[in-house]
Design a protein around this motif. Structure first.
Motif, PDB file in Angstrom:
ATOM      1  N   LEU A 144       0.839  -1.192   0.000  1.00  0.00           N
ATOM      2  CA  LEU A 144       0.000   0.000   0.000  1.00  0.00           C
ATOM      3  C   LEU A 144       0.877   1.246   0.000  1.00  0.00           C
ATOM      4  O   LEU A 144       2.037   1.213   0.419  1.00  0.00           O
ATOM      5  N   GLU A 145       0.306   2.346  -0.458  1.00  0.00           N
ATOM      6  CA  GLU A 145       0.998   3.623  -0.365  1.00  0.00           C
ATOM      7  C   GLU A 145       1.148   4.008   1.114  1.00  0.00           C
ATOM      8  O   GLU A 145       0.346   3.594   1.959  1.00  0.00           O
ATOM      9  N   PRO A 146       2.173   4.810   1.444  1.00  0.00           N
ATOM     10  CA  PRO A 146       2.409   5.154   2.857  1.00  0.00           C
ATOM     11  C   PRO A 146       1.186   5.719   3.570  1.00  0.00           C
ATOM     12  O   PRO A 146       0.923   5.373   4.724  1.00  0.00           O
ATOM     13  N   ALA A 147       0.403   6.575   2.882  1.00  0.00           N
ATOM     14  CA  ALA A 147      -0.772   7.154   3.540  1.00  0.00           C
ATOM     15  C   ALA A 147      -1.820   6.096   3.852  1.00  0.00           C
ATOM     16  O   ALA A 147      -2.512   6.169   4.876  1.00  0.00           O
ATOM     17  N   ALA A 148      -1.966   5.101   2.950  1.00  0.00           N
ATOM     18  CA  ALA A 148      -2.909   4.019   3.212  1.00  0.00           C
ATOM     19  C   ALA A 148      -2.425   3.159   4.374  1.00  0.00           C
ATOM     20  O   ALA A 148      -3.239   2.652   5.160  1.00  0.00           O
ATOM     21  N   VAL A 149      -1.118   2.995   4.503  1.00  0.00           N
ATOM     22  CA  VAL A 149      -0.560   2.254   5.636  1.00  0.00           C
ATOM     23  C   VAL A 149      -0.862   2.993   6.935  1.00  0.00           C
ATOM     24  O   VAL A 149      -1.155   2.376   7.964  1.00  0.00           O
ATOM     25  N   ALA A 150      -0.809   4.319   6.894  1.00  0.00           N
ATOM     26  CA  ALA A 150      -1.124   5.102   8.093  1.00  0.00           C
ATOM     27  C   ALA A 150      -2.547   4.818   8.570  1.00  0.00           C
ATOM     28  O   ALA A 150      -2.787   4.631   9.771  1.00  0.00           O
ATOM     29  N   THR A 151      -3.498   4.803   7.628  1.00  0.00           N
ATOM     30  CA  THR A 151      -4.887   4.503   8.000  1.00  0.00           C
ATOM     31  C   THR A 151      -4.997   3.101   8.579  1.00  0.00           C
ATOM     32  O   THR A 151      -5.631   2.875   9.621  1.00  0.00           O
ATOM     33  N   LEU A 152      -4.372   2.145   7.917  1.00  0.00           N
ATOM     34  CA  LEU A 152      -4.448   0.746   8.354  1.00  0.00           C
ATOM     35  C   LEU A 152      -3.846   0.558   9.744  1.00  0.00           C
ATOM     36  O   LEU A 152      -4.456  -0.077  10.615  1.00  0.00           O
ATOM     37  N   VAL A 153      -2.665   1.115   9.976  1.00  0.00           N
ATOM     38  CA  VAL A 153      -1.997   0.930  11.268  1.00  0.00           C
ATOM     39  C   VAL A 153      -2.784   1.607  12.378  1.00  0.00           C
ATOM     40  O   VAL A 153      -2.901   1.075  13.496  1.00  0.00           O
ATOM     41  N   ASP A 176     -11.003  -2.821   3.723  1.00  0.00           N
ATOM     42  CA  ASP A 176     -12.223  -2.574   2.946  1.00  0.00           C
ATOM     43  C   ASP A 176     -11.934  -1.612   1.793  1.00  0.00           C
ATOM     44  O   ASP A 176     -10.839  -1.040   1.704  1.00  0.00           O
ATOM     45  N   PRO A 177     -12.897  -1.415   0.876  1.00  0.00           N
ATOM     46  CA  PRO A 177     -12.645  -0.557  -0.288  1.00  0.00           C
ATOM     47  C   PRO A 177     -12.295   0.889   0.061  1.00  0.00           C
ATOM     48  O   PRO A 177     -11.757   1.601  -0.779  1.00  0.00           O
ATOM     49  N   ASP A 178     -12.613   1.346   1.276  1.00  0.00           N
ATOM     50  CA  ASP A 178     -12.244   2.693   1.695  1.00  0.00           C
ATOM     51  C   ASP A 178     -10.879   2.744   2.369  1.00  0.00           C
ATOM     52  O   ASP A 178     -10.446   3.811   2.817  1.00  0.00           O
ATOM     53  N   GLY A 179     -10.211   1.601   2.468  1.00  0.00           N
ATOM     54  CA  GLY A 179      -8.876   1.580   3.042  1.00  0.00           C
ATOM     55  C   GLY A 179      -8.819   1.330   4.533  1.00  0.00           C
ATOM     56  O   GLY A 179      -7.731   1.308   5.106  1.00  0.00           O
ATOM     57  N   HIS A 180      -9.958   1.139   5.185  1.00  0.00           N
ATOM     58  CA  HIS A 180      -9.950   0.877   6.618  1.00  0.00           C
ATOM     59  C   HIS A 180      -9.775  -0.617   6.881  1.00  0.00           C
ATOM     60  O   HIS A 180     -10.115  -1.460   6.043  1.00  0.00           O
ATOM     61  N   TRP A 235       1.367   5.427  19.574  1.00  0.00           N
ATOM     62  CA  TRP A 235       2.461   5.110  18.635  1.00  0.00           C
ATOM     63  C   TRP A 235       1.957   5.204  17.195  1.00  0.00           C
ATOM     64  O   TRP A 235       2.635   5.775  16.323  1.00  0.00           O
ATOM     65  N   ALA A 236       0.787   4.656  16.924  1.00  0.00           N
ATOM     66  CA  ALA A 236       0.240   4.683  15.569  1.00  0.00           C
ATOM     67  C   ALA A 236      -0.095   6.112  15.145  1.00  0.00           C
ATOM     68  O   ALA A 236       0.074   6.472  13.965  1.00  0.00           O
ATOM     69  N   ARG A 237      -0.576   6.942  16.072  1.00  0.00           N
ATOM     70  CA  ARG A 237      -0.899   8.336  15.738  1.00  0.00           C
ATOM     71  C   ARG A 237       0.351   9.082  15.288  1.00  0.00           C
ATOM     72  O   ARG A 237       0.334   9.805  14.282  1.00  0.00           O
ATOM     73  N   VAL A 238       1.447   8.876  16.021  1.00  0.00           N
ATOM     74  CA  VAL A 238       2.694   9.554  15.657  1.00  0.00           C
ATOM     75  C   VAL A 238       3.221   9.007  14.323  1.00  0.00           C
ATOM     76  O   VAL A 238       3.674   9.769  13.455  1.00  0.00           O
ATOM     77  N   LEU A 239       3.188   7.678  14.151  1.00  0.00           N
ATOM     78  CA  LEU A 239       3.633   7.089  12.885  1.00  0.00           C
ATOM     79  C   LEU A 239       2.800   7.632  11.725  1.00  0.00           C
ATOM     80  O   LEU A 239       3.336   7.976  10.662  1.00  0.00           O
ATOM     81  N   SER A 240       1.499   7.726  11.923  1.00  0.00           N
ATOM     82  CA  SER A 240       0.618   8.237  10.878  1.00  0.00           C
ATOM     83  C   SER A 240       0.995   9.657  10.483  1.00  0.00           C
ATOM     84  O   SER A 240       0.973  10.019   9.299  1.00  0.00           O
TER      85      SER A 240
END
Length: 617
Positions: free
Chosen positions: A125-134, A163-167, A272-277
């Protein structure tokens, strides 16, 4: 639900038809059979669910599971799968016959069906999509740890549905245990996503942090760390995050999650995920996130239906074939139109890695055969632990979607398909590979398929494993039999392809083929290598399919007199039942409609793919 008696079904006492299964072949799962099922609701409507067969758990195990189940059910979360029901019932039943009460002691777990694609399929996934997932997964784990009091213990890409929205939704609660429990000493998970401390102890919530970090890395790179060094991993992450202003900080945060010392990992996963995002979605570039989600969103825009599941490691596959008019109606009302099958439930790890507690002889073999293994493995990854068979090393591997087995034996090192390896093991009887070595020697060379032979494995004692294709069963033609078969014209001759190994029948040794059989010897105790060619007699069969003409074969089993069993689907395709466990789970003796058949009779049914699953816990 009209037509239910024609479908595979199960349910709790008093409601055996509550769950309707369109396809009796389960989805691959980590701890049992998982089916896409339709749940009948009290108002007469239906709901798609994931139905997981856990097996014959004892009362204590069931009580423990119910306690964990209730903790999640009573505290739902948007990014955790929803538990629906635990019940005891029979194995899947087809037809009007109701199971007896004493056949209804199997425990099932039912959860909601999560639409989407497995992360194994969706990555990279693109980095921004990884941010949502994490962010979604960290919130789910934080809730599981603090509110539900549980540790998931099985976080990996196959247990994440996007899901199709990336969540993302975290699925499969089968390995979860109470936080701080000393009971959680069994190792659960997928190779490459099991934290180092779990090899010697139960682990805790910090183990989930390690697995989440590895899953985030997988989401970025599209593959696990495997045997890469930390320096090589950092280099690849830098390349993947090139152009991301805070790439260095992002890599540092990922490294914090996967350090070997659990005390140094982040304690607050959502934070941790908020900062990574924030490092993956810089505030100055707000449109980046929308572009990052195009990869998944475009699939929905093109009309491609992605169906997720909640209890197994899954990736997309074919739409389940309807087995009654009712199923066609179900598919039309918004049910999953495709199975999600995980094509690669493995970590890309070198076969030469020495694991804790490994058999010293296994390590010696791997060292001795390193050069040959490296040549045959190529870019393939290990897909499970290596094992020994005599003086040979056997290593399951995965290359793309292909699941194979590399056998490094005394004769040669060869790569076989799973079906070729299973066929070899059965030369000396089911699951007795050591006898196969005595009878046939070791696999020595895999020959290229021809117009009439799809699978041809040369063996060190001179025989060949011959079959119609590489993903179905092959049978041994010992040297004297091979010579007689070739004289009769081989696969395109009078006999056709073999349908059995040599076996004892009616007081003599025989072998069956598509159009007849060879009576090899009147002495059933004679060794194959010692066969006298003069004793071999050829017998052809007239009207071989007559025995099947009046039988309803749909979702039933037919069996040859040699013992080989076949499942027959709605298209009258025969599918090889690879092992006895699968035979039992497909219905066993109660769905056998034709027994003691000649191989030539079975060969009149077109050949489909084999069925092999491990049933129970």
């Amino acid at each position: 639900m009209a037509g239910l008696e024609e479908s595979w079904r199960t349910g709790p006492p008093g409601d055996r038809g509550r769950y309707l299964v369109a396809d009796p072949e389960p989805l691959p799962g980590g701890q049992g059979f998982v089916y896409s099922a339709r749940r009948r609701l009290p108002d007469g409507t239906g709901q798609w669910v994931a139905l997981k067969l856990l097996g014959e758990l004892d009362a204590a195990a069931e009580a423990s599971l119910r306690e964990r189940w209730d903790a999640v059910r009573d505290n739902p979360h948007d990014h955790l799968v929803e538990p629906l029901e635990l019940f005891r019932g029979p194995g899947l039943v087809a037809g009007p016959v109701e199971p007896a009460d004493d056949d209804s002691n199997l425990l099932y777990a039912v959860t909601s069906w999560v639409p989407g694609a497995s992360l194994r399929q969706a990555a990279p996934l693109e980095p921004a999509a990884v941010a949502t997932l994490v962010t979604d997964l960290a919130d789910a784990l934080g809730h599981l740890h603090s509110t539900c009091g549980l540790v998931h213990r099985d976080v990996h890409p196959g247990n994440v549905i996007v899901d199709p929205d990336g969540h993302a939704t975290l699925i499969d609660l089968g390995a979860a245990r109470p936080r701080g429990s000393a009971i959680a000493t069994t190792v659960a998970g997928v190779l490459g996503f099991i934290p180092p401390e779990r090899s010697t102890g139960p682990g805790d919530h910090r183990s989930d942090a390690w697995a989440l970090g590895m899953t985030a890395i997988y989401a970025l790179l599209g593959h696990p760390q495997g045997s890469m060094t930390r320096a090589d991993l950092d280099d690849e992450l830098r390349g993947r995050l090139a152009g991301t202003p805070e790439a260095r900080r992002a890599i540092g945060l990922l490294s914090d999650a996967i350090v070997a010392d659990p005390d140094l990992r982040p304690e607050d996963l959502p934070e941790w995920a908020r900062v990574l995002s924030s490092t993956l979605i810089p505030p100055a570039r707000p449109r980046r996130r929308r572009r990052a989600l195009v990869g998944i969103g475009a699939l929905a825009a093109l009309g491609i239906v992605l169906a997720g599941a909640n209890l197994s490691d899954q990736a997309p596959g074919d739409t389940p074939a309807p087995i009654a008019e009712e199923q066609m109606a179900i598919a039309a009302d918004g049910g999953p139109a495709a199975k999600i099958r995980d094509e690669a439930s493995f970590a890309c790890q070198s076969v030469f890695d020495v694991r804790s507690g490994a058999d010293a002889e296994l390590v010696r073999l791997a060292d001795a055969k390193a050069e040959q293994l490296a040549e045959v493995l190529g870019s393939a990854c290990t897909a499970g632990e290596a094992s020994r068979l005599g003086d040979a090393l056997v290593q399951p591997v995965m290359d793309g979607s292909a699941e194979d087995v590399v056998v490094a034996g005394p004769a040669a090192t060869v790569r076989l398909t799973e079906a070729q390896w299973a066929s070899f093991r059965q030369v000396g009887g089911r699951e007795h590979a050591e006898r196969a070595v005595e009878v046939a020697g070791w696999p020595q060379e895999v020959r290229l398929p021809t117009a009439s032979i799809g699978s041809d494995v040369e063996l060190s004692l001179g025989g060949h494993l011959i079959g119609p294709r590489a993903d179905s069963q092959s049978f041994l033609l010992a040297p004297p039999v091979l010579a007689e078969w070739e004289r009769s014209g081989g696969a395109s001759g009078r006999l056709g392809l073999p349908m059995t190994n040599a076996y004892v029948f009616d007081g003599s040794l025989r072998q069956e083929f598509e159009h007849g059989h060879l009576r090899l010897s009147p002495d059933p105790s004679v060794a194959l290598a010692q066969l006298d060619p003069a004793t071999i007699e050829l017998h052809l069969v007239v009207e071989p399919g007559a025995a099947l003409q009046d039988l309803d074969l749909n979702a039933r089993i037919v069996r040859q007199r040699s013992g080989t069993a076949w499942y027959v689907n709605a298209d009258r395709q025969r599918r090889w039942i690879v092992d006895d466990t699968t035979f039992d789970c497909l219905g066993g003796e109660r769905v056998v409609v034709a027994d003691d058949l000649a191989g030539a009779t079975v060969a009149t049914l077109p050949l489909g793919a084999p069925i092999k699953r491990t049933c129970g816990t």
